[in-house]
Motif scaffolding. Structure first.
Motif: not given
Length: 354
Positions: A56-68
């Motif tokens: 599956p493609s990369f989960n950008w939403k989850k990555a943004s939560y982790i960065s914040i």
């Protein structure tokens, strides 16, 4: 395999047909094995590609939560470290101040609050000026006689007098102004009365061989000049000077100038030097003499025999290595005696080479 070994092997292959055939056979076998291995590798890669499943493609939403969340955590840590360091600095400064106060208290420099108040009231009282007591100052105690009220909780304040020093300026009780001490001006001008010892040496006639020697007392830095030559130091020597009058100029200090004219005498000097020549190359010895002079010159061999003589002053002032009879003289050393008409004589050594 080095170049020499490879070259020798190729020569051997060219000469030996059996060896060349075996080498070709080995080459063909290696090529077959190589291509078979490539085919097998290609089939293996194709099977692996078919077995790869879709990811599956990369989960950008989850990555943004982790960065914040990471940024918030990092900001909190930075704020905590900064506040902690500030508090530590304040605590350290307080400790240093308390330590300094404790040291001052031990040395008797810090008094209690009551002693400080007593000292302030003492300083605010008017002073008694000696010799000028009026009605308003009769009941006022002098500054030197003031005694603080006794108190069990108050420490006695002592007036500390500075140590006397010859280099310290003190202000008196009558507020007299302090006068600046200015050293008297000194006269740095020097007397321009120096004398110099001057010696001269005569110059040869029609030449520049004279000299002038100047000697000073060495008290200052002197600069000497004679004609176009100049130098500096405690003494000076000027050479290659012609006969005649010359002006000496010496400067020292800022404004001192010494001038004097001196004369270099003229003397007669031998005008001919030792000379070697080869008559076979048409070389000759030419006699040098003063302009307008006349006389004779005679040439002798090493045994003292007169082999050639002539006059000078009329244009025949040379010797080509022949005798009075016109014969060529042998190789060797000869002496020429030059006799001037006024009685002067000169001797010069001549050498004939071949």
């Amino acid at each position: 395999m080095s170049e020499e070994e490879r070259f020798a092997f190729e020569e051997r292959l060219a000469l030996d047909e059996t060896l060349s055939a075996k080498v070709n056979e080995v080459r063909l076998t290696n090529e077959a094995i190589y291509y078979a291995s490539l085919a097998e590798l290609k089939n293996t890669i194709g099977k692996d590609i078919k077995n790869i499943k879709y990811k599956p493609s990369f989960n950008w939403k989850k990555a943004s939560y982790i960065s914040i969340a990471s940024l918030v955590l990092l900001s909190g840590i930075t704020t905590y470290v900064f506040v902690n360091n500030t508090d530590n600095k304040s605590v350290k400064q307080d400790r240093v101040k308390n330590k300094q106060r404790a040291i001052q208290a031990n040395n008797g420099s810090v008094t209690s609050e009551k002693a400080v108040d007593a000292k302030k009231s003492y300083q605010q009282q008017p002073l008694t000026i000696p010799g000028k007591i009026d009605s308003t100052q009769k009941d006022v105690p002098s500054k030197q006689n003031l005694i603080l009220p006794a108190d069990n909780n108050v420490q006695q304040v002592e007036k500390i007098k500075p140590a006397d020093s010859g280099n310290t300026l003190q202000k008196n009780d009558s507020d007299q102004s302090i006068k600046n001490i200015v050293p008297p001006e000194t006269d740095t001008k020097i007397a321009c009365d120096k004398l110099f010892k001057i010696n001269t040496e005569a110059s040869c006639k029609q030449k520049e061989t004279g000299s002038i020697h100047i000697i000073s007392d060495g008290a200052y830095s002197y600069t000497y000049q004679v004609d176009i030559q100049s130098t500096s130091g405690s003494k000076a020597t000027f050479t290659n000077m012609p006969s005649g009058v010359h002006e000496i100029l010496v400067t020292y200090g800022k404004e001192c100038i010494y001038k004097k004219k001196v004369s270099i005498a003229e003397k007669w000097c031998a005008m001919n030097e030792s000379y070697s020549f080869n008559p076979d190359y048409n070389e000759k010895w030419i006699l040098n003499y003063e302009t307008g002079a006349s006389g004779t010159f005679t040439i002798f061999d090493k045994s003292g025999k007169d082999i050639y003589s002539n006059t000078f002053g009329s244009g025949n002032e040379e010797w080509n290595g022949t005798s009075n009879q016109g014969t060529t003289v042998p190789v060797g050393i000869y002496i020429a005696f030059i006799n001037y008409s006024d009685g002067r004589k000169e001797k010069v050594e001549l050498t004939i080479v071949r």
